[in-house]
Design a protein around this motif. Structure first.
Motif: not given
Lengths: 377, 369
Positions: A121, A123, A125, A146, B141, B144, B154, B156-163
């Protein structure tokens, strides 16, 4: 002691006395040497910090669920944030625009569902990029929260988090990354640059302007003795100010002094000679107090603040600007105090910088001496 | 009345510009300083000097080091062969970052165990250290992510999207250059105003001025005009350099910029004249200029955010005109703000200006020696 030398010593002590009388008569000299360092260092030592704590951020969950509450709880646990829950994304965006929050963390309606899918999913920011440094800090803090949340999640499910390379940063000399520990020593250097230049920037010009320089010329004192008298008086004042600021840094702000105090004293003396020399040079070249004051305002503070490595990394400046920073007296002393306070007696840093200070002092005092020979014009 | 004021303004300009050294000081350095400071003031790191201590001969270590070598903001200065070589290099500030890869790095990775990567960073400048650490983290990162993707494991179940709004690449230069405009404008007005009255007092010409038919408010006006004119000209020149040379985007309204500038000049000229009116000698005037200017710059939020300051210092910044002008500049340049968003910044500057000018005018007559 031969009579000639005795005469020189007497003349010098007389000149020193004259300078001290003048300093005492206009209390602004004492204020510059003792009150200003205390005032500036206390104000800035408390006021200047790059550690963003308690950053206000807005949290938006389009469809609140156990998973979103879980993630938000991870953020709320961090002392870096003061999170507040916003009802909707437009509401949060308005707060970001007004500057009420520094960032938005947004979980979309399908957060829970996609958390269980293969690609994961997102997230979202959002940060206000105007203050790029704070924005980066916020991003870094969110990333940290996180990561902690991911680890806790997988631990709860009994899985191991798939983390191929595990980065283990070690910050030397300042393990908690407290910005005060590096800013306060730098401030000592900046403040003493100002004090040094302020003390002497007007003294030669004043003598020329008031005609008392001519009066000095007809005395048996040579010009070198006149200069030496001025330098000596202000050097003693400056040393007092220096001891005050270093004492405050150590006892009030708790910055560790890992290097030798006497080495610091020695380097500080070289630095004071250079800073006072700069003031005397300005004063001698300008000849009028007004112009000398103007040059002191423009040539001392901002260059020392921006080009000394006090706050901006010199290594990241373009080559031309790096070359210019070599003209800034404060640059060498900032390098010395940051190293002496936080790292210790590192000779490979101290020796070249101390040599540069000595050279700058020699150049400035040389110019002053050459330009103030006994002549009338 | 206007004739008298005009004559006084002429006299003030002559007093300022007659001395060629003074002329040079007023015109040259601010522009040169903008160019130099514009390049110097950034928290973005270039060519971070780093050293490598690699104890692993595996392919994974080689790949990771290639990622560092390919990063434009990193510059390798040394390959180390023993742990004891690390300390001297960091102590002497020759390397900011040391990447230490242990002997079992590749083996751990291939076995699916987390492979520790030790990175040593010189923390003497904690901000530089933090930025460098973030750079290293983003390289690791990315490595990785690549490792996971290549092995179809597999993620990570969630990832960050930065703006980032207003400054998508987070260029800190865009943040600092508008601030430099404010700082230099403050310095220029101090140059023009802080010593004028003090000089006249010291030379005795102020007493002569007091016995002329000029009223204190007329004298005040005459002393204000040069600060305003020179401040306007300098700020405009600096604005042109910032937008045309440094290419900082200017999204907001030009009238809003000039209204902000006029109010800021009002407050800083007021502060300068107040300092000058309070001083009996130029030495005191110079001291006053520094006592005002240095805190005004350092506590303005130029480099260190005001929110990070303790409450009592934050309260103190409320009387700092530069604090408001910096917000105006950044909002006008980067956020495209018009008048509506800036009113909160405008009125405090106007208030500071009026209070300081009234006080200065009063002191003209009432501080006698």
């Amino acid at each position: 002691m031969s009579p000639a030398r005795g005469g020189a010593a007497m003349r010098l002590s007389g000149l020193l006395r004259k300078e001290f009388l003048q300093i005492v008569r206009d209390p602004s000299g004492i204020a510059i040497a003792f009150l200003m360092p205390i005032f500036l260092l206390v104000l800035f030592g408390y006021g200047v910090s790059l550690d963003a704590d308690h950053v206000p951020v807005a949290l938006v969950a389009d469809a609140p669920s156990q998973d979103s509450a879980d993630f938000l709880a991870a953020l709320q646990g961090s002392h870096y944030f003061v999170p507040r829950v916003a009802g909707s994304l437009p509401e949060a965006e308005q707060a970001l625009r007004e500057g009420a929050v520094k960032g938005i963390i947004h979980l979309s309606a399908d957060f829970s569902r996609r958390l269980r899918q293969a690609d994961g999913a997102p997230i979202q920011v959002l940060v206000n990029g105007v203050d790029a440094n704070t924005a980066r800090l916020v991003e870094g803090y969110v990333t940290g929260a996180w990561g902690a949340w991911l680890a806790a999640q997988s631990a709860r499910r009994g899985q191991k988090l798939d983390m191929p390379v595990d980065l283990q940063p070690r910050i030397w000399f300042n393990s908690e990354l407290k910005s005060r520990n590096y800013l306060v020593p730098g401030l000592v250097a900046i403040i003493m640059t100002l004090i040094g230049a302020l003390l002497t920037a007007l003294v030669m010009a004043r003598e020329w302007e008031r005609g008392t320089m001519e009066a000095l010329m007809v005395t048996p004192a040579s010009m070198s003795e006149v200069l030496l008298g001025k330098l000596g008086a202000y050097f003693i004042l400056g040393t007092g100010g220096m001891l005050l600021t270093v004492g405050l840094a150590v006892w009030l702000f708790g910055v560790p002094l890992r290097g030798s105090f006497w080495l610091l004293w020695g380097c500080a003396s070289l630095f004071l000679l250079a800073a006072l020399g700069m003031g005397l040079t300005i004063s001698t070249l300008a000849r009028s107090q007004f112009v000398a004051g103007q040059i002191a305002i423009i040539a001392t503070f901002l260059p020392a603040f921006l080009l000394s490595g006090f706050i901006f990394d010199i290594g990241s400046m373009p080559a031309v600007v790096q070359a210019i920073t070599h003209l800034i007296v404060a640059r060498y002393f900032v390098a010395i105090v940051q190293t002496l306070f936080l790292a210790g007696n590192v000779w490979s840093v101290i020796l070249p910088n101390a040599a540069a200070l000595a050279l700058m002092a020699a150049i400035f005092l040389g110019i002053t001496w050459r330009k103030s020979r006994k002549r009338l014009d | 009345m206007w004739r008298r004021i005009l004559a006084l303004v002429r006299k003030e300009f002559l007093a300022l510009l007659r001395d060629p050294k003074s002329r040079i000081v007023l015109i040259g350095p601010p522009l040169i300083q903008l160019l130099v400071f514009g390049y110097a003031a950034t928290f973005d790191l270039q060519e971070v000097p780093y050293a490598v201590y690699n104890e692993d001969r595996g392919a994974a270590a080689r790949d990771l080091l290639a990622a560092f070598a390919g990063a434009p903001s990193f510059q390798k200065v040394a390959d180390l062969h023993a742990e004891a070589e690390i300390a001297p290099l960091v102590d002497a500030r020759r390397a900011l970052v040391v990447v230490h890869i242990g002997p079992r790095f590749t083996a751990d990775l291939l076995a699916g165990r987390p492979a520790p990567l030790q990175v040593i960073i010189d923390g003497r400048n904690s901000n530089t250290a933090m930025v460098a650490q973030n750079y290293v983290r983003s390289i690791v990162d990315r490595y990785n992510d690549g490792w996971i993707a290549a092995r179809d494991r597999q993620g990570p179940p969630a990832r960050l999207v930065m703006r980032a709004w207003f400054n998508p690449n987070l260029e800190s230069r865009w943040f600092f250059i508008p601030g430099i405009i404010g700082m230099l404008t403050l310095v220029v007005t101090m140059l023009v105003t802080a010593l004028t009255v003090a000089r006249e007092r010291e030379q005795g010409t102020f007493d002569q001025l007091l016995v002329t038919p000029l009223r204190p408010d007329e004298m005040l006006l005459g002393k204000m005009v040069p600060g305003f004119v020179i401040g306007f000209v300098q700020a405009t020149a600096i604005l042109l350099v910032a937008t045309l040379w440094f290419r900082v985007p200017f999204l907001g309204s030009l009238p809003a910029f000039y209204v902000g500038l006029a109010l800021f000049l009002l407050s800083s000229v007021g502060a300068g004249l107040l300092i000058s009116a309070l001083s009996a000698t130029q030495q005191q005037g110079l001291l006053g200029a520094f006592v005002f200017m240095v805190p005004a710059v350092i506590l303005s939020g130029f480099a260190t955010p005001i929110e990070n300051m303790p409450a009592f210092v934050q309260t103190l910044t409320l009387i700092d005109p530069l604090r408001y002008f910096l917000v105006v500049l950044r909002k006008v340049f980067l956020e495209g703000a018009g008048f509506a968003l800036l009113v909160d910044q405008f009125w405090p500057m106007a208030l500071i200006g009026v209070v300081t000018l009234v006080l200065a005018g009063w002191l003209f007559r009432h501080r006698m020696y």
